[in-house]
Design an enzyme around this catalytic site. Structure first.
Site, PDB file in Angstrom:
ATOM      1  N   VAL A  13       0.945  -1.260  -0.150  1.00 24.58           N
ATOM      2  CA  VAL A  13      -0.002  -0.021   0.089  1.00 24.58           C
ATOM      3  C   VAL A  13       0.879   1.144  -0.084  1.00 24.58           C
ATOM      4  O   VAL A  13       0.461   2.136  -0.662  1.00 24.58           O
ATOM      5  CB  VAL A  13      -0.796   0.182   1.057  1.00 24.58           C
ATOM      6  CG1 VAL A  13      -1.734   1.190   1.300  1.00 24.58           C
ATOM      7  CG2 VAL A  13      -1.917  -1.279   1.027  1.00 24.58           C
ATOM      8  N   GLY A 111      -6.320  -2.317   7.619  1.00 24.60           N
ATOM      9  CA  GLY A 111      -6.018  -3.546   8.503  1.00 24.60           C
ATOM     10  C   GLY A 111      -6.316  -3.288  10.106  1.00 24.60           C
ATOM     11  O   GLY A 111      -6.457  -4.074  10.885  1.00 24.60           O
ATOM     12  N   SER A 140     -10.616  -0.819   4.586  1.00 21.30           N
ATOM     13  CA  SER A 140      -9.889  -1.707   3.880  1.00 21.30           C
ATOM     14  C   SER A 140     -10.435  -1.709   2.316  1.00 21.30           C
ATOM     15  O   SER A 140     -11.354  -0.983   1.983  1.00 21.30           O
ATOM     16  CB  SER A 140     -10.333  -3.039   4.258  1.00 21.30           C
ATOM     17  OG  SER A 140     -11.280  -3.474   3.996  1.00 21.30           O
ATOM     18  N   CYS A 141      -9.722  -2.633   1.319  1.00 18.87           N
ATOM     19  CA  CYS A 141      -9.759  -2.554   0.173  1.00 18.87           C
ATOM     20  C   CYS A 141     -11.315  -3.130   0.016  1.00 18.87           C
ATOM     21  O   CYS A 141     -12.061  -2.517  -0.859  1.00 18.87           O
ATOM     22  CB  CYS A 141      -9.004  -3.521  -0.762  1.00 18.87           C
ATOM     23  SG  CYS A 141      -8.694  -4.998   0.103  1.00 18.87           S
ATOM     24  N   ASN A 142     -11.774  -4.151   0.629  1.00 18.55           N
ATOM     25  CA  ASN A 142     -13.196  -4.889   0.353  1.00 18.55           C
ATOM     26  C   ASN A 142     -14.232  -3.745   0.947  1.00 18.55           C
ATOM     27  O   ASN A 142     -15.220  -3.482   0.192  1.00 18.55           O
ATOM     28  CB  ASN A 142     -13.123  -6.116   1.178  1.00 18.55           C
ATOM     29  CG  ASN A 142     -12.652  -7.183   0.468  1.00 18.55           C
ATOM     30  OD1 ASN A 142     -12.925  -7.310  -0.734  1.00 18.55           O
ATOM     31  ND2 ASN A 142     -11.825  -7.884   1.131  1.00 18.55           N
ATOM     32  N   ASP A 172      -1.455 -11.297  -1.440  1.00 17.27           N
ATOM     33  CA  ASP A 172      -0.945 -10.437  -2.819  1.00 17.27           C
ATOM     34  C   ASP A 172       0.173 -11.159  -3.388  1.00 17.27           C
ATOM     35  O   ASP A 172       0.838 -12.112  -2.941  1.00 17.27           O
ATOM     36  CB  ASP A 172      -0.335  -9.135  -1.947  1.00 17.27           C
ATOM     37  CG  ASP A 172      -1.507  -8.357  -1.625  1.00 17.27           C
ATOM     38  OD1 ASP A 172      -2.605  -8.517  -2.002  1.00 17.27           O
ATOM     39  OD2 ASP A 172      -1.340  -7.552  -0.571  1.00 17.27           O
ATOM     40  N   HIS A 194     -16.817  -7.770   7.196  1.00 21.31           N
ATOM     41  CA  HIS A 194     -16.738  -6.748   6.029  1.00 21.31           C
ATOM     42  C   HIS A 194     -17.881  -6.009   6.330  1.00 21.31           C
ATOM     43  O   HIS A 194     -17.815  -4.772   6.232  1.00 21.31           O
ATOM     44  CB  HIS A 194     -16.559  -7.503   4.681  1.00 21.31           C
ATOM     45  CG  HIS A 194     -15.451  -8.208   4.457  1.00 21.31           C
ATOM     46  ND1 HIS A 194     -15.291  -9.620   4.808  1.00 21.31           N
ATOM     47  CD2 HIS A 194     -14.116  -7.972   4.115  1.00 21.31           C
ATOM     48  CE1 HIS A 194     -14.283 -10.182   4.547  1.00 21.31           C
ATOM     49  NE2 HIS A 194     -13.393  -8.936   4.087  1.00 21.31           N
ATOM     50  N   HIS A 220      -9.904  -9.363  -5.145  1.00 24.94           N
ATOM     51  CA  HIS A 220     -11.125  -9.902  -4.453  1.00 24.94           C
ATOM     52  C   HIS A 220     -12.534  -9.955  -5.622  1.00 24.94           C
ATOM     53  O   HIS A 220     -12.424  -9.340  -6.320  1.00 24.94           O
ATOM     54  CB  HIS A 220     -11.578  -9.028  -3.019  1.00 24.94           C
ATOM     55  CG  HIS A 220     -10.667  -8.947  -2.274  1.00 24.94           C
ATOM     56  ND1 HIS A 220      -9.889 -10.011  -1.727  1.00 24.94           N
ATOM     57  CD2 HIS A 220      -9.818  -7.885  -1.783  1.00 24.94           C
ATOM     58  CE1 HIS A 220      -8.714  -9.780  -0.714  1.00 24.94           C
ATOM     59  NE2 HIS A 220      -9.022  -8.123  -0.883  1.00 24.94           N
TER      60      HIS A 220
END
Lengths: 346, 346, 346, 346
Positions: A13, A111, A140-142, A172, A194, A220
């Protein structure tokens, strides 16, 4: 006078956030902090970013392999306006104590827990609430992905119920010690984290989620099902996705039949590191039955929250009060500005 | 007056060759030919390359999805100076008959047999022999890699015997219908075709090879063992690799411990599509015992032979008589010119 | 009066060795030692093996989930004739001190160093040297495989030089936290440890090896090249492989084209856990050119050294002085006795 | 007098059905039909099943590699009471015409459409409706799994709405030419076919599904969400799963944390080919919130519908009128009879 940004951690990141900051006119990479004497961290030197070591010991090792190191942790923070912390969990918790003591505004990443900063950030969903907070967590990304998609979905009509099944990439690409090879790993213990994480930025959404982890390193994938409190049309959804910044539609009918094709599209577009800052939704996955809509989306876990990190800087430091002003700047800097999007909806 | 290059096939190899040609001052993309009405072929339009369909039927479908198509196959070839054919096997064989009939010089790629053109090309190994031949075959990714490495290895001393074990990636990232998943597939029937293919450009080398296919999409990996007719030093090998263009050394000690890290390095260097036009050798794999040397290398199957395609244009059309002149131009255009390499050895 | 065998560690190797011991008429499973309160260790109860915990704490946890635990570590060793230690590295080193103190003969497995016992064992290569030694190390799955193959290859003629390229599976099926996903990891630092490990049981063989790790869980694959000091015939090799116990030939022409097909063959043969105690060589990979032979083999890392563990018990305790006597017993017990093999060659 | 069963196709499903039939007291393997002269088909000879070739040409090839072939297609059908067709799609369609012409009852498998037979079969969900129908289709592995789970879920209370996200394995272990490697492939075009397929045997259930395909060969994984028309308790679900035949509960807390561990459990139980005829549900995935329940399950695509094939024989031929009679016989024959299950609920 540009904002001086320190990026703590030059990993998956951190290195992307540094490059994104570097593309913005109103901010600069003031320093990079890392610990590893590796070729990948050495890229910071190639980019011309001032590089600092976490400690004297780390500095010695980095210099030994020929890296140009400007100083240590504390040196990097001198004169910094803000720190983006992308260090591993546990390390970040300690770092935050230092930032607090020094009075430097900071941003942590997905995270970490919401409680660490008491504030969570999504550029599309809650920018205004984060203006001037001095510290926040970019989700987070999700979660970033879901916040974008539900910003678009909520714009169509009132959502009664949402359920997400997340098929996570196992690791990753560079985390080659991590598996699984060939197996599928369910997240046990009921709902995954999530959906509650989405509620840290969109509190009023009734949403739940399950997740599994697979032997894959690309993106994802989200299978999404939404129940509205009335019938909606497929066109209204598609139009809302088109209007929403940082969402793109891809199509299996045009050959984008899987997430490898999605990534290939962004390789062909010559995106740095084949990054996809946008969330991709398969247009031909969108299906409506009465009040219920389903769709399948994917997000590039390494890069999708990078634009949000840039926006978070502007929000936290009150550089921009209105989300669209920041989002447009960020997206132009990153080369992802979408002519057809309606930034005024933010 | 620049050379007009048509690229027939805008797939894994074709799109890269087109971009590489586009970076050269002495040549231009005169046309792209393809059949598929897909987002990935649509990138040719984004790049501004004149796009042609293989047939009227294909043109219709491409126009239907909004692509800008200039004409069909024959239109593309009008006024072309040379065609790079990257079509699938079988198709290329038919295409070659058309090029022959029209009297257009052409280059085919590594999937084809040597017999199709009667000439095989490696910029480092046999450029001069290919000058003015009007048609040639650029050898495959694995063979191109071996030709580079053996150019460097031969420069150290006389080789008595060479043996290669190739660990192939199972499929390119976009070929998601191809496996294997989880399995390892040996090439049966004795030696693999790779060593004989090296002999099409370096006839006097005693070399043999075995190969397996694995569940991976990143690079091929070569385990190489060479027996010289006398003792050699590790330094002499390393120096030869450093002097040879299109070879780079990476190091596990600096964190480049596997082929995912190698690719990550090229993502971080912002190479288009994370391409690695160079052959990477792990410096800490190089080991000498008396007259025997071993090393492990990897090549990016999608892009490694792209520079050789550009050089082959110059050789086939006698645009440059000396390999170093072409190689330096190509490598500067692609941004891979190596200050420390000794181009005069070619 | 049967020999009382304790198996310390009921993981990938231990559970198989226990079942193999259980199939022999001259030995019994006297006890199993483990630490984990898991369904997989619980299988020891289903089999009726006396189960012991490594400690009181572990015993408590195991009883809590309903397991039948007979006692702790020391209880298991009471009256035991020998221990097979399959504990993780580090743990085994500590265990060995206890066995030494208690004066119990023991066998460790291939992950350990030769120096730990000063003796290494391969049933086909050096059984007689291990008779009565009281402690030994059964060499690893890869080394066991190579010892079998070189027993057969040496029987044909004098070997001048051997080179092996090993394509390792990334992890056993159950080690789902281990990678790599999609990557290929070279063993750096020169030759891999496999060839020197072969020399611990076949000291006079000139052999070297390289290795890579892949995203696979099925078998290791070996590409082998041998230079004899004279010409040899393909038939002589094939006949030697047929005569050698624990080697089988498979054929791509009969559809066994990869290691998944090999494992499927053993699934269809209803082998327990789809185990393949034999080393499989692809008959159609065997190729001769003058004095040089190449071949490709695969070994099932989970089970291939299991028969050797059983033989090692008989050797270490002087239960059988001649290898063929033990090997025939072991193979009959395991259902892998080969009518066409010539056990007298051992 | 036992029922004479011909199995047409000795591949992934056929060979398992043959072994399952062979374990039943009231039926026998009358013949196997296949086309391939391979080691895997040769296993039919090892088992002692009469083997027939699809044609004279195939018979010749099979005999050439040493297989024992009793005759061709038509010979196998002589005196047969029923055929289980497991041939590839397309081939089955042709075969069915022959069975119809010869008046032989037949069963096709899940890859085929409901319309081919006009009858679909799940032992737990609709056995009685299939008694005496002379021809039926055993639904696919995923549908069989869902029919079992929803038999249990419906027993708890009235279901208002069910949604399934299926994470499919990419290919069976032996299909090494099939991918994907590393990618995730969504099923596009709206809902997947799985839910409508469940409705062919449980017509009144409101159910929908999405699906993706992953780089895995072990099992399919189902993420399931059910909305009841009232609150239900977690215990009631667990009890219903325990009472339902062919469903087992596994637990992450006991180390069964992913589908590789599930398969390992069945390897350790010494199931033939590591088959899992049961559907496995992770007990610690079951979660209740008011009227909504979620859970995660997995099914072994190669073997899960095998018991249903056996039951379908009895139903189609009216050998047993009541499902529990057949299911108990089948499960005892296969060694999967569950003491704690309540067969009377069927």
């Amino acid at each position: 006078m540009t904002t001086k940004v320190v990026v703590n951690g030059y990993g998956v990141v951190g290195k992307r956030v540094a490059d994104a900051v570097n593309c913005q006119e109103d901010m600069d990479v003031h320093g990079i902090i890392d610990i590893a004497p590796t070729s990948l961290v050495g890229i910071a030197n190639e980019r011309g970013y001032p590089l600092f070591a976490v400690s004297d010991e780390a500095r010695k090792k980095m210099i030994d392999v020929g890296m140009d190191v400007k100083g240590v942790f504390e040196d990097a923070l001198q004169d910094a306006d803000i720190v983006i912390d992308t260090a591993p969990k546990g390390i970040t918790t300690k770092n935050v104590q230092i930032y607090e003591k020094m009075g430097i505004p900071y941003i942590v990443n997905g995270g970490e827990k919401h409680a660490l900063t008491g504030s969570s950030f999504s550029a599309l969903a809650n920018y205004r609430e984060t203006v001037g907070v001095k510290k926040t967590r970019v989700v987070s990304c999700n979660t970033t992905t879901l916040c974008r998609i539900f910003t678009a979905l909520k714009a169509v009509s009132t959502i009664d119920d949402a359920f997400i099944s997340i098929v996570r990439r196992g690791a990753d690409p560079v985390r080659t010690s991590s598996g699984p090879i060939n197996a599928i790993i369910p997240v046990l213990g009921g709902y995954s984290h999530h959906a509650p994480d989405v509620n840290t930025v969109i509190p009023d959404l009734k949403i739940s989620s399950l997740a599994v982890k697979t032997s894959s390193t690309l993106t994802h994938v989200h299978m999404i099902r939404v129940k509205y409190n009335n019938e909606v049309s497929r066109d209204s959804l598609i139009n809302s996705f088109k209007a929403t910044p940082r969402i793109i539609l891809v199509s299996g009918q045009k050959g984008i039949t899987d997430n490898a094709q999605v990534i290939e599209l962004f390789r062909d577009k010559l995106r740095p590191r084949n990054d996809m800052f946008e969330t991709a939704i398969w247009e031909d996955s969108i299906f409506i039955e009465g009040d219920t809509a389903v769709l399948i989306a994917c997000c590039h876990m390494e890069s999708v929250a990078v634009p949000e990190n840039v926006d978070a800087i502007r929000a936290v430091l009150s550089m921009e009060k209105e989300p669209q002003n920041s989002v447009i700047k960020t997206d132009k800097g990153l080369g992802i500005f979408q002519e057809e999007a309606d930034y005024s909806i933010l």
